[in-house]
Design a protein around this motif. Structure first.
Motif, PDB file in Angstrom:
ATOM      1  N   ILE A 142     154.494  80.668  64.145  1.00  0.00           N
ATOM      2  CA  ILE A 142     154.316  81.988  64.680  1.00  0.00           C
ATOM      3  C   ILE A 142     153.476  81.996  66.065  1.00  0.00           C
ATOM      4  N   ASN A 143     152.450  80.751  65.902  1.00  0.00           N
ATOM      5  CA  ASN A 143     151.453  80.708  67.129  1.00  0.00           C
ATOM      6  C   ASN A 143     152.132  79.727  68.019  1.00  0.00           C
ATOM      7  N   GLY A 144     153.307  79.488  68.245  1.00  0.00           N
ATOM      8  CA  GLY A 144     153.894  78.812  69.422  1.00  0.00           C
ATOM      9  C   GLY A 144     153.762  77.272  69.058  1.00  0.00           C
ATOM     10  N   LYS A 145     153.134  76.771  68.097  1.00  0.00           N
ATOM     11  CA  LYS A 145     153.067  75.186  67.759  1.00  0.00           C
ATOM     12  C   LYS A 145     154.354  74.714  66.853  1.00  0.00           C
ATOM     13  N   LYS A 146     154.629  73.675  66.811  1.00  0.00           N
ATOM     14  CA  LYS A 146     155.569  72.979  65.912  1.00  0.00           C
ATOM     15  C   LYS A 146     155.066  71.794  65.147  1.00  0.00           C
ATOM     16  N   ILE A 147     155.560  71.820  63.993  1.00  0.00           N
ATOM     17  CA  ILE A 147     155.278  70.496  63.239  1.00  0.00           C
ATOM     18  C   ILE A 147     156.673  69.940  62.875  1.00  0.00           C
TER      19      ILE A 147
END
Length: 161
Positions: free
Chosen positions: A123-128
């Motif tokens: 939800i904060n724009g990061k990806k893992i």
């Protein structure tokens, strides 16, 4: 990234607890809404300490989840409550597995399938990237949502008594 060795307690800002390799060896990365931190203690240690911090144990949280979900392997758990709303995390692998990643249920925006892995959009724009199938993550998200609904129902039942 800030590096710390004291126990990390999850909060509403916590999105992911992930083991990573660094120049210092195996550490774990915490992704929060607005920053990233590294810690020397394991994600499981952090989840265990967080449950204890919020007034229960990891074992009780897992047993409660297993009882409701009829699921014996890697259930999502409620770590804490925020004014009656569950703060739920799910493991990608067995909680004791060294490569297990803990993900906050509310952190998952989207899941992108890959071959033998997937990318989780946060939800904060990061990806893992996690080394489990998208199907596994879909299942964990679905079970986490069922668990949250049950906990909210019980909370409301308590307030009507």
């Amino acid at each position: 990234m800030n590096s710390r060795s004291s126990p990390y307690i999850v909060s509403l800002k916590t999105l992911v607890l992930e083991p990573v390799m660094t120049d210092s060896g195996k550490m774990f990365r915490i992704i929060e809404m607005d920053k990233e931190l590294t810690y020397s203690l394991t994600p499981l240690h952090s989840i265990r300490n967080s449950c204890r911090h919020y007034g229960h144990s990891l074992e009780n949280a897992m047993e409660s989840s297993k009882k409701f979900l009829k699921k014996l392997h890697k259930p999502p758990i409620v770590v804490a409550f925020d004014y009656g709303n569950p703060i739920t995390f799910f493991p990608t692998l067995s909680p004791s597995a060294p490569d297990n990643v803990w993900i906050a249920l509310n952190a998952v925006l989207n899941i992108q399938p890959l071959k033998n892995a997937c990318i989780i959009h946060l939800i904060n724009g990061k990806k893992i990237k996690v080394n489990v199938s998208a199907t596994t993550i879909y299942r964990q998200v679905a079970l986490g949502n069922l668990l949250e609904k049950e906990r909210i129902r019980k909370y409301k039942e308590l307030s009507r008594s």
